[in-house]
Write a protein that holds these residues in place. Structure first.
Motif, PDB file in Angstrom:
ATOM      1  N   ALA A  64      -3.930   5.033   8.376  1.00 16.92           N
ATOM      2  CA  ALA A  64      -5.146   5.444   7.771  1.00 16.92           C
ATOM      3  C   ALA A  64      -4.843   6.468   6.576  1.00 16.92           C
ATOM      4  N   ARG A  65      -3.948   7.371   6.832  1.00 15.95           N
ATOM      5  CA  ARG A  65      -3.865   8.619   5.671  1.00 15.95           C
ATOM      6  C   ARG A  65      -3.267   7.710   4.365  1.00 15.95           C
ATOM      7  N   ARG A  66      -2.205   6.541   4.574  1.00 16.14           N
ATOM      8  CA  ARG A  66      -1.723   6.146   3.434  1.00 16.14           C
ATOM      9  C   ARG A  66      -2.964   5.233   2.816  1.00 16.14           C
ATOM     10  N   ILE A  67      -3.839   4.457   3.432  1.00 18.08           N
ATOM     11  CA  ILE A  67      -4.997   3.840   2.732  1.00 18.08           C
ATOM     12  C   ILE A  67      -5.881   4.779   2.127  1.00 18.08           C
ATOM     13  N   ASN A  68      -6.112   6.123   2.994  1.00 12.33           N
ATOM     14  CA  ASN A  68      -7.100   7.209   2.287  1.00 12.33           C
ATOM     15  C   ASN A  68      -6.511   7.505   1.018  1.00 12.33           C
ATOM     16  N   ALA A 127      -9.797   8.199  -8.501  1.00 17.87           N
ATOM     17  CA  ALA A 127      -9.443   8.922  -9.571  1.00 17.87           C
ATOM     18  C   ALA A 127      -8.837   8.296 -10.807  1.00 17.87           C
ATOM     19  N   GLY A 128      -8.835   6.926 -10.636  1.00 13.89           N
ATOM     20  CA  GLY A 128      -8.103   6.161 -11.587  1.00 13.89           C
ATOM     21  C   GLY A 128      -6.535   6.253 -11.974  1.00 13.89           C
ATOM     22  N   GLU A 129      -5.810   6.722 -11.013  1.00 13.60           N
ATOM     23  CA  GLU A 129      -4.406   6.725 -10.909  1.00 13.60           C
ATOM     24  C   GLU A 129      -4.002   5.281 -10.428  1.00 13.60           C
ATOM     25  N   GLN A 130      -2.686   4.986 -10.914  1.00 13.12           N
ATOM     26  CA  GLN A 130      -2.010   3.870 -10.263  1.00 13.12           C
ATOM     27  C   GLN A 130      -1.242   4.097  -9.045  1.00 13.12           C
ATOM     28  N   PRO A 131      -1.274   3.145  -7.890  1.00 15.59           N
ATOM     29  CA  PRO A 131      -0.608   3.422  -6.904  1.00 15.59           C
ATOM     30  C   PRO A 131       0.826   3.284  -7.067  1.00 15.59           C
ATOM     31  N   PRO A 132       1.688   3.960  -6.229  1.00 14.52           N
ATOM     32  CA  PRO A 132       3.172   4.311  -6.348  1.00 14.52           C
ATOM     33  C   PRO A 132       3.574   2.824  -5.978  1.00 14.52           C
ATOM     34  N   ALA A 133       4.686   2.383  -6.856  1.00 17.69           N
ATOM     35  CA  ALA A 133       5.401   1.096  -6.434  1.00 17.69           C
ATOM     36  C   ALA A 133       5.960   0.927  -5.217  1.00 17.69           C
ATOM     37  N   GLU A 134       5.943  -0.315  -4.502  1.00 17.84           N
ATOM     38  CA  GLU A 134       6.619  -0.405  -3.216  1.00 17.84           C
ATOM     39  C   GLU A 134       7.963  -0.918  -3.498  1.00 17.84           C
ATOM     40  N   ASP A 135       8.729  -0.619  -2.736  1.00 17.81           N
ATOM     41  CA  ASP A 135      10.167  -1.014  -2.522  1.00 17.81           C
ATOM     42  C   ASP A 135      10.377  -2.406  -2.171  1.00 17.81           C
TER      43      ASP A 135
END
Length: 112
Positions: A92-96, A104-112
């Motif tokens: 839930a924290r990750r999704i939040n 905020a218009g940011e790109q999510p971090p790339a997943e490994d």
């Protein structure tokens, strides 16, 4: 499968590389404790072609957390529920955090 393919699996957190005895030794528990975690459906080991239980590093981390809680006096059923709730909270924290980045218009971090 080549030797390189086999060695590459050792880096895979989900690869069931450990026998029950080795897994129990690694977390300082008994095979019975690992069986109890399986019965409680906290972890589900894969089975080898011979029918033996095999555990991944990810499963061992969960089992080690359960052992820690049980060692502190928590009944195994309650320890399993706590771990499930901890995992749900983390998700839930990750999704939040993803929603906040998107707002905020940011790109999510790339997943490994």
């Amino acid at each position: 499968m080549t030797a390189d393919d086999s060695l590459g699996r050792l880096d895979d957190d989900d690869y069931p590389a450990y026998t029950m005895g080795r897994a129990a030794d690694m977390i300082g528990a008994t095979p019975g404790f690992l069986r109890a975690l399986g019965e409680a459906r906290l972890i589900t080991p894969l089975r080898s072609e011979g029918g033996h239980r095999r555990y991944s590093r990810y499963q061992l981390r969960i089992a080690a957390r359960a052992r820690e809680l049980v060692d502190q006096g928590t009944p195994i059923e309650a320890a399993c529920r706590i771990i499930i709730l901890e995992d749900q909270l983390e998700e839930a924290r990750r999704i939040n955090a993803e929603y906040r980045r998107a707002a905020a218009g940011e790109q999510p971090p790339a997943e490994d």
